[in-house]
Design an enzyme around this catalytic site. Structure first.
Site, mmCIF file in Angstrom:
data_model
loop_
_atom_site.group_PDB
_atom_site.id
_atom_site.type_symbol
_atom_site.label_atom_id
_atom_site.label_comp_id
_atom_site.label_asym_id
_atom_site.label_seq_id
_atom_site.Cartn_x
_atom_site.Cartn_y
_atom_site.Cartn_z
ATOM 1 C CG HIS A 136 -2.072 4.120 -1.397
ATOM 2 N ND1 HIS A 136 -3.431 3.827 -2.361
ATOM 3 C CD2 HIS A 136 -2.157 3.107 -0.482
ATOM 4 C CE1 HIS A 136 -4.150 2.918 -1.649
ATOM 5 N NE2 HIS A 136 -3.353 2.445 -0.508
ATOM 6 C CG ASN B 22 -8.555 -1.687 -3.090
ATOM 7 O OD1 ASN B 22 -7.507 -1.916 -2.401
ATOM 8 N ND2 ASN B 22 -9.307 -0.789 -2.704
ATOM 9 C CG HIS B 23 -6.492 2.083 -4.377
ATOM 10 N ND1 HIS B 23 -6.679 3.403 -4.344
ATOM 11 C CD2 HIS B 23 -6.914 1.796 -3.300
ATOM 12 C CE1 HIS B 23 -7.532 3.891 -3.452
ATOM 13 N NE2 HIS B 23 -7.489 2.781 -2.714
ATOM 14 C CG ASP C 157 -2.039 -1.011 1.058
ATOM 15 O OD1 ASP C 157 -3.089 -0.603 0.648
ATOM 16 O OD2 ASP C 157 -1.609 -2.158 1.382
ATOM 17 C CG HIS D 24 -4.325 -5.785 -1.694
ATOM 18 N ND1 HIS D 24 -3.351 -4.936 -1.449
ATOM 19 C CD2 HIS D 24 -5.723 -4.789 -2.016
ATOM 20 C CE1 HIS D 24 -3.733 -3.635 -1.463
ATOM 21 N NE2 HIS D 24 -4.976 -3.302 -1.469
ATOM 22 C CG ASP E 272 -3.942 -0.580 -3.270
ATOM 23 O OD1 ASP E 272 -4.129 -1.114 -4.371
ATOM 24 O OD2 ASP E 272 -4.829 -0.471 -2.298
#
Length: 318
Positions: A11, A105-106, A9, A191, A49
């Site tokens: 991001h 999911n991103h 994550d 995830h 992510d």
């Protein structure tokens, strides 16, 4: 011994149009990928992510490539087994650390061709992208094997699947796991939402149900998606396995769990077992959450509520 640096994550590109926060995600990733300069690391594993959006901006992709080019190098195409004691099998640049990842999911594949930003990094040779399925109606998951000096670890990569769909696949026996050959450890890479029991979090209906996993099969779950940094191995009574949840490298929401010290972890595998060496990150934007009882003294010398709160934070935490 096999040492795997685990992070999740990241991001990249979060708040990229905000002049105050646009650099946060990149600085955190740089710090993670600099860890092999100080610690002994055989490979890097990212649990989803990496990017904040599937349709990642060109500037974010370009900056990610610049960071990876300086720190992990490019690799030759890797099949289903990574031989860490045979560097010539994957070395493309003079300095190269094998890096394997799944999608979250991103940054999941999003168009008809099921391509995304992670495919660009994979095609360029910076990462090995695993866990992308041609169909999610019936999945037979084979392990991606890591081998060094006779020690073999099987990675079972799921990538992000909607929790209800994933639990349905498990319940209906439409998701199966191949045993693999001569594996010392089997690791499930997920995830997903995690059932936090009494802690705040997703509803149990929208979490991966551990009871649906095969019994006595996996030794550990490496858990992405949850942002809370947990710098120790947890034991799951449901399936008698360990869970490692690294948490995100930057905060993306205002929660107490996001304010905990961020870290990446080095998992050390030997035939004797698994040990975790957490490496705490020095670059972290502080999150301050507290309850305030308003009274007149708070507003002394302040023009409005916002200014009064800023003054209080500066006085207490500077």
């Amino acid at each position: 011994m096999i040492n795997i640096l685990v992070s999740t994550d990241n991001h990249l590109g979060f708040k990229e149009k905000n002049p105050e926060r646009c650099n946060d995600s990149f600085l955190a990733l740089e710090e993670v990928l600099d860890i092999p300069k100080k610690k002994e690391v055989d490979m890097i594993l990212l649990l989803g992510d990496l990017f904040d959006e599937s349709n990642t901006s060109l500037s974010t992709i370009n900056r990610c490539i610049e960071i990876m080019d300086k720190r992990i190098g490019r690799k030759k195409p890797i099949g289903n087994t990574l031989y860490l004691d045979k560097p010539n099998d994957f070395l493309l640049d003079k300095f190269c650390i094998p890096t394997v990842l799944i999608h979250g999911n991103h940054d999941l594949p999003f168009n008809e061709q099921k391509n995304g930003s992670l495919d660009i990094l994979a095609k360029a040779g910076f990462v090995k992208y695993i866990g992308k399925q041609p169909s999610y109606d019936n999945i037979k998951l084979s392990p991606f094997v890591i081998e060094k000096e006779g020690l073999r670890i099987g990675l079972y990569p799921l990538g992000f699947i909607k929790d209800a769909k994933l639990n349905y696949l498990l319940r209906m026996k439409k998701l199966s796991f191949e045993e693999g050959e001569n594996l010392h450890f089997r690791l499930l890479l997920v995830h997903q939402n995690r059932d936090r029991a009494a802690k705040p979090g997703a509803s149990p209906k929208n979490c991966l149900c551990l009871e649906l996993l095969p019994c006595d099969f996996f030794h550990m779950i490496l858990w992405g998606h949850e942002h809370e940094s947990i710098p120790n191995l947890e034991e799951s009574e449901a399936r008698g396995l360990s869970i490692y949840q690294p948490g995100s490298t930057i905060p993306t929401s205002i929660k107490r769990s996001e304010g905990l010290p961020k870290h990446a972890g080095i998992l050390k595998f030997s035939k004797k077992g698994i040990k975790l060496d957490p490496v705490f990150l020095t670059y972290q934007r502080n999150i301050i959450i507290e309850e305030i009882n308003f009274d007149r003294s708070m507003f002394a010398g302040a023009k409005n509520v916002e200014e009064a709160l800023v003054q209080r934070i500066v006085q207490k935490h500077s």
